[in-house]
Design a protein around this motif. Structure first.
Motif, PDB file in Angstrom:
ATOM      1  N   ALA A  56     -32.749 -16.595   0.884  1.00  0.00           N
ATOM      2  CA  ALA A  56     -31.442 -16.996   0.359  1.00  0.00           C
ATOM      3  C   ALA A  56     -30.487 -17.463   1.439  1.00  0.00           C
ATOM      4  O   ALA A  56     -29.481 -18.114   1.146  1.00  0.00           O
ATOM      5  N   GLU A  57     -30.777 -17.146   2.713  1.00  0.00           N
ATOM      6  CA  GLU A  57     -29.805 -17.417   3.768  1.00  0.00           C
ATOM      7  C   GLU A  57     -30.330 -18.279   4.909  1.00  0.00           C
ATOM      8  O   GLU A  57     -29.541 -18.741   5.741  1.00  0.00           O
ATOM      9  N   VAL A  60     -44.049 -23.821  -2.531  1.00  0.00           N
ATOM     10  CA  VAL A  60     -42.873 -23.221  -1.888  1.00  0.00           C
ATOM     11  C   VAL A  60     -42.022 -22.522  -2.939  1.00  0.00           C
ATOM     12  O   VAL A  60     -41.717 -23.093  -3.994  1.00  0.00           O
ATOM     13  N   LEU A  61     -41.658 -21.289  -2.649  1.00  0.00           N
ATOM     14  CA  LEU A  61     -40.748 -20.519  -3.495  1.00  0.00           C
ATOM     15  C   LEU A  61     -39.349 -20.648  -2.909  1.00  0.00           C
ATOM     16  O   LEU A  61     -39.100 -20.249  -1.760  1.00  0.00           O
ATOM     17  N   VAL A  62     -38.423 -21.201  -3.689  1.00  0.00           N
ATOM     18  CA  VAL A  62     -37.068 -21.513  -3.230  1.00  0.00           C
ATOM     19  C   VAL A  62     -36.054 -20.857  -4.169  1.00  0.00           C
ATOM     20  O   VAL A  62     -36.239 -20.912  -5.392  1.00  0.00           O
ATOM     21  N   PRO A  63     -34.980 -20.238  -3.641  1.00  0.00           N
ATOM     22  CA  PRO A  63     -33.938 -19.707  -4.526  1.00  0.00           C
ATOM     23  C   PRO A  63     -33.436 -20.806  -5.468  1.00  0.00           C
ATOM     24  O   PRO A  63     -33.252 -21.963  -5.058  1.00  0.00           O
ATOM     25  N   LEU A 111     -35.709 -11.836  -4.175  1.00  0.00           N
ATOM     26  CA  LEU A 111     -36.901 -11.839  -3.317  1.00  0.00           C
ATOM     27  C   LEU A 111     -38.049 -11.094  -3.980  1.00  0.00           C
ATOM     28  O   LEU A 111     -39.192 -11.559  -3.943  1.00  0.00           O
ATOM     29  N   ASP A 112     -37.782  -9.946  -4.598  1.00  0.00           N
ATOM     30  CA  ASP A 112     -38.863  -9.191  -5.232  1.00  0.00           C
ATOM     31  C   ASP A 112     -39.510  -9.975  -6.377  1.00  0.00           C
ATOM     32  O   ASP A 112     -40.689  -9.774  -6.690  1.00  0.00           O
TER      33      ASP A 112
END
Length: 476
Positions: free
Chosen positions: A236-237, A265-268, A366-367
């Protein structure tokens, strides 16, 4: 010498020849079952000199097999780690070969114990097409360091590389030491069915199961490097520019034809647009144009192009939004493409992509991202981008993968002191560095006693007084 003027279709090794080669190497091993340090060092030094001297031939051959492979990519991703791996092994081999002293309890004294690292015998190595030099030389170095004989099966999709590796390795090693086997899938199947002392396979999970099945008939132990869908997580940051650039490098190298390339890719969810733009900027920074770009590698063959085009079409038909980063391709140079709004029913989210297609999956916490990864087969690699050390450790401890990079992609495979291997559907076993030496060695436990025999106290007939004394001293 350049290979440009010659097209290679090297003659295949016949199936009958395979058994003869194995017998030849077995006989040679039986005659010299424990090569000394100096001999192993000489093998490795000769191999290093050969690779260094013939680098241009090998670079040209690989490029010919791909129709175009960036020569600098071959230099950095194949030749350089091969040479570094040899150097690292030469530096540490003397220590690795030393017997390891082990503790002997009072009850068994006087005695000593040690572990001796003995060569297994004849090693089979099945090499894939995507990195035909590094994925041949890497395990070859480990097998030679451990004192073994080696049979290498090169891919039928890299005939020029296969021809030259057979030619070049034949200059420094007799066939009873190292030999290169060429041929189609029937030869590969027969190769995997040989009674090796260890078999290492790099390739797809589907074929890996077939190799393991064949090896089981001979109780041949296997090391399987199988790939899978390696995820990258953007936190997230983290700086989107930094994360996108490093992910783009890992994905675009060799046009994505890398077993540990980021597969999705996992992106917020609130950072997706920013990531897409940062990723587009990064890729265009690497490759301002695709057409006639010497740095942009082609897909290995038309079969793989058709497979990738099918994955793309299937995803689009099922609702994915495609973002092509170039207007068009050139021959087998496929344009890099992002896939948005992907779902599990799309084949691109079920199969290892192995090409320049990159799905984007969104998450809120994130989880949630970790749960998404853990609900799927365990990957060969996992990449996390974020500078919070607590989150880094959380990701490491709450996921399973063959290896992990934090704020990087791919480079763990080039760290000589790290084991490389998969877990679950991405493979089993390890090689590289010390772990490679151990994989290709039998760690043989040895107990040594001399004339004094303290064990007589435990021999029958069992005198009650003696038994009580043993119980008092050793069974408390």
């Amino acid at each position: 010498m350049s290979v440009d003027s010659v097209r290679y279709q090297a003659p295949a090794t016949s199936i009958s020849e395979l058994k003869a080669l194995l017998d030849l190497q077995r006989q040679a091993y039986a005659a010299h079952p424990f090569p000394p340090l100096a001999q192993r060092q000489q093998w490795l030094k000769s191999l290093r000199q050969l690779l260094s001297d013939e680098r241009e031939v090998l670079i040209d051959a690989i490029s010919q097999d791909f129709s175009h492979r960036s020569p600098d990519e071959t230099l950095f991703a194949e030749l350089m780690p091969s040479l570094h791996g040899i150097d690292y092994t030469l530096k540490h081999l003397k220590h690795w070969m030393k017997p390891s002293p082990r503790h002997v309890g009072v009850m068994f004294q006087p005695a000593s114990a040690k572990v001796v690292y003995q060569p297994l015998g004849v090693i089979g190595i099945i090499v894939p097409w995507n990195y035909p030099l590094y994925l041949a030389i890497g395990p070859l170095v480990g097998a030679l360091a451990a004192g073994n004989r080696v049979m290498l099966k090169l891919s039928e999709f890299t005939p020029a590389t296969g021809h030259w590796l057979k030619e070049l390795l034949g200059r420094i090693f007799p066939e009873d030491m190292v030999c290169v086997v060429l041929g189609e899938t029937d030869v590969a199947a027969a190769f995997s069915a040989l009674a090796f002392d260890h078999l290492l396979f790099t390739g797809s999970t589907h074929v890996g199961k077939q190799v393991m099945r064949a090896a089981a008939e001979n109780l041949t132990p296997v090391t399987l490097e199988l790939g899978g869908k390696s995820p990258a997580i953007v936190s997230a940051e983290v700086s989107l520019k930094e994360a996108a650039q490093r992910i783009a490098w890992g994905k675009t190298l060799n046009a994505g034809q890398t077993c540990i390339a980021p597969d999705y890719v996992l992106v917020p969810h609130n950072r997706v647009e920013g990531f897409v733009e940062a990723y587009r900027t990064a890729v265009h920074g690497f490759y301002p144009t695709l057409t006639d770009n010497p740095d942009y590698t082609a897909i290995i063959n038309e079969r793989q192009v058709a497979r990738l085009e099918h994955l793309q079409a299937d995803a689009e038909r099922k609702g994915a939004r495609l973002i092509a980063l170039y207007d068009h391709g050139q021959g087998r140079r496929m344009p890099h493409t992002l896939l948005m709004n992907v779902s599990d029913d799309m084949q691109v989210m079920q199969e290892e992509i192995f090409g320049p297609l990159l799905p984007i999956v969104t998450y809120h916490r994130l989880d949630e991202a970790l749960a998404y990864i853990n609900a799927r087969p365990r990957p060969l690699a996992l990449y996390y981008f974020g500078y919070n050390k607590a989150e880094q450790e959380h990701v490491i401890q709450h996921t399973h993968s063959g290896g992990v990079c934090i704020n990087e992609t791919l480079q763990h495979v080039a760290i000589d002191d790290l084991p490389f291997g998969g877990v679950g559907h991405s493979g089993m076993g390890h090689y590289h560095g010390h772990e490679g030496f151990l994989t290709f060695s039998k760690a043989k436990g040895v107990l040594i006693k001399q004339r004094l025999n303290s064990s007589m106290a435990a021999y029958p007939p069992y005198d009650r007084q003696r038994v009580r004394l043993i119980q008092k001293l050793f069974i408390r």
